[in-house]
Design a protein around this motif. Structure first.
Motif, PDB file in Angstrom:
ATOM      1  N   ASN A   1       0.846  -1.191   0.000  1.00 61.27           N
ATOM      2  CA  ASN A   1       0.000   0.000   0.000  1.00 61.27           C
ATOM      3  C   ASN A   1       0.885   1.245   0.000  1.00 61.27           C
ATOM      4  O   ASN A   1       1.300   1.740   1.055  1.00 61.27           O
ATOM      5  CB  ASN A   1      -0.907  -0.004   1.236  1.00 61.27           C
ATOM      6  N   ASN A   2       1.175   1.737  -1.197  1.00 66.83           N
ATOM      7  CA  ASN A   2       2.053   2.897  -1.331  1.00 66.83           C
ATOM      8  C   ASN A   2       1.310   4.172  -1.715  1.00 66.83           C
ATOM      9  O   ASN A   2       1.816   5.270  -1.513  1.00 66.83           O
ATOM     10  CB  ASN A   2       3.134   2.603  -2.380  1.00 66.83           C
TER      11      ASN A   2
ATOM     12  N   ASN B   1      -4.910   8.119   2.021  1.00 64.15           N
ATOM     13  CA  ASN B   1      -3.800   7.528   2.781  1.00 64.15           C
ATOM     14  C   ASN B   1      -4.255   6.458   3.765  1.00 64.15           C
ATOM     15  O   ASN B   1      -3.632   5.388   3.855  1.00 64.15           O
ATOM     16  CB  ASN B   1      -3.050   8.624   3.540  1.00 64.15           C
TER      17      ASN B   1
ATOM     18  N   THR C   1      -5.817   2.468   2.292  1.00 67.97           N
ATOM     19  CA  THR C   1      -5.049   1.333   2.826  1.00 67.97           C
ATOM     20  C   THR C   1      -5.980   0.287   3.435  1.00 67.97           C
ATOM     21  O   THR C   1      -5.824  -0.916   3.214  1.00 67.97           O
ATOM     22  CB  THR C   1      -4.046   1.835   3.881  1.00 67.97           C
TER      23      THR C   1
ATOM     24  N   CYS D   1      -6.581  -3.622   2.133  1.00 62.29           N
ATOM     25  CA  CYS D   1      -6.367  -4.756   3.048  1.00 62.29           C
ATOM     26  C   CYS D   1      -7.621  -5.614   3.158  1.00 62.29           C
ATOM     27  O   CYS D   1      -7.546  -6.852   3.086  1.00 62.29           O
ATOM     28  CB  CYS D   1      -5.946  -4.246   4.425  1.00 62.29           C
TER      29      CYS D   1
ATOM     30  N   ASN E   1       2.838  -1.576   4.306  1.00 66.01           N
ATOM     31  CA  ASN E   1       2.253  -0.252   4.183  1.00 66.01           C
ATOM     32  C   ASN E   1       3.345   0.809   4.182  1.00 66.01           C
ATOM     33  O   ASN E   1       4.226   0.784   5.045  1.00 66.01           O
ATOM     34  CB  ASN E   1       1.285   0.010   5.347  1.00 66.01           C
TER      35      ASN E   1
ATOM     36  N   THR F   1       4.263   4.333   5.036  1.00 68.76           N
ATOM     37  CA  THR F   1       3.773   5.472   5.812  1.00 68.76           C
ATOM     38  C   THR F   1       4.819   6.584   5.767  1.00 68.76           C
ATOM     39  O   THR F   1       5.269   6.967   4.701  1.00 68.76           O
ATOM     40  CB  THR F   1       3.384   5.059   7.239  1.00 68.76           C
TER      41      THR F   1
ATOM     42  N   LYS G   1      -1.038   9.022   8.322  1.00 69.35           N
ATOM     43  CA  LYS G   1       0.051   8.046   8.371  1.00 69.35           C
ATOM     44  C   LYS G   1       0.173   7.399   9.754  1.00 69.35           C
ATOM     45  O   LYS G   1       0.501   6.216   9.869  1.00 69.35           O
ATOM     46  CB  LYS G   1       1.365   8.701   7.959  1.00 69.35           C
TER      47      LYS G   1
ATOM     48  N   VAL H   1      -2.291   4.717   9.756  1.00 73.12           N
ATOM     49  CA  VAL H   1      -1.817   3.537   9.030  1.00 73.12           C
ATOM     50  C   VAL H   1      -0.856   2.728   9.901  1.00 73.12           C
ATOM     51  O   VAL H   1      -0.890   1.482   9.893  1.00 73.12           O
ATOM     52  CB  VAL H   1      -1.154   3.931   7.699  1.00 73.12           C
TER      53      VAL H   1
ATOM     54  N   THR I   1      -1.537  -1.065  10.881  1.00 70.43           N
ATOM     55  CA  THR I   1      -0.510  -2.084  10.635  1.00 70.43           C
ATOM     56  C   THR I   1      -0.374  -3.012  11.839  1.00 70.43           C
ATOM     57  O   THR I   1      -0.379  -4.246  11.703  1.00 70.43           O
ATOM     58  CB  THR I   1       0.841  -1.409  10.329  1.00 70.43           C
TER      59      THR I   1
END
Length: 249
Positions: A88-89, A114, A118, A122, A139, A141, A160, A163, A167
């Motif tokens: 996930n970029n 962002n 993500t 997922c 991921n 971030t 971020k 995220v 994660t």
């Protein structure tokens, strides 16, 4: 060939860090499904991937739209039969301060892409990884998730940081299914965006980096490769800093 036989989805693959990740995974044997909003750049990248002898599919779209996640997963499973790796970029940044920012474009839009993007990716991928009893999610971030930066909007750091938590939560939930979930947190990376800096600002950024240089997209891609491969088979729930020492924890 660390990823021989693996199928990977890479979002935000059009350029910069995402492009470097895609080419690195392909170099190490992965079959790819590429996502981004610039279909022309994705098609060009797909040509490079195929020149490496790897199969590749392009699925352009905005990850903040849940339908995009479904299309990407269907492309991977439909064309290649499986999903082993999800990177996930995809992400955006804004520069507006708290009082100056637009609550829709500078706050909601950043969180939609962002963080929500993500999550959507997922949720769409995990059922297939669970069925296969294997998966690697990485991921991308930011160091800004861990410490504030004056040049980033609050929405960027908040998204971020979200995220990073997601994660850890997914890593805990999915460990029993042999699914690994980690993140990389880039700091100052020499991308198209940094090329727009003035010489003075560029020098000031480098002077704050203990290693005395900007990172490269390849530095990030190498860390993603590590977390996507069997080399990281006892690592999950981590967010690894790639920032030349600008933030250490």
């Amino acid at each position: 060939m660390l990823l021989e036989g693996k199928v990977a989805i890479v979002t935000g693959a059009s350029r910069g860090i995402g492009r470097a990740i895609a080419l690195t995974l392909a170099t190490h044997g992965a079959t790819l499904v590429l996502n981004g909003t610039r279909e022309d750049l994705l098609t060009e990248l797909a040509g490079e991937v195929k020149s490496l002898g790897r199969s590749c599919a392009v699925c352009a779209g905005d990850v903040s739209d849940q339908q995009t996640a479904g299309e990407l997963v269907r492309a991977a499973v439909g064309q290649f039969g499986r999903i082993d790796i999800l990177v996930n970029n995809a992400g955006i940044n804004r520069r507006a301060s708290t009082l100056d920012m637009d609550p829709v474009e500078d706050w909601q839009r950043v969180l939609d892409i962002n963080l929500n993007g993500t999550l959507y990716m997922c949720r769409a991928s995990l059922p297939y990884m669970i069925d296969n009893k294997y998966g690697k999610i990485v991921n991308v971030t930011s160091t800004t998730a861990k410490t504030p930066h004056r040049n980033a909007a609050p929405s960027y750091g908040a998204s971020k940081a979200g995220v990073n938590y997601l994660t850890q939560h997914l890593a805990l939930e999915m460990a029993k299914h042999n699914i690994y979930v980690n993140a990389v947190c880039p700091g100052p990376i020499d991308t198209d965006m940094s090329q727009q800096w003035t010489a003075d600002y560029r020098e000031s950024v480098i002077n704050r980096i203990p290693l005395g240089k900007l990172g490269t997209p390849q530095n990030v891609a190498d860390a993603v490769l590590f977390l996507s491969s069997s080399m990281s088979d006892f690592i999950t729930g981590e967010s690894i800093n790639i920032n030349g020492g600008t933030y250490m924890n």
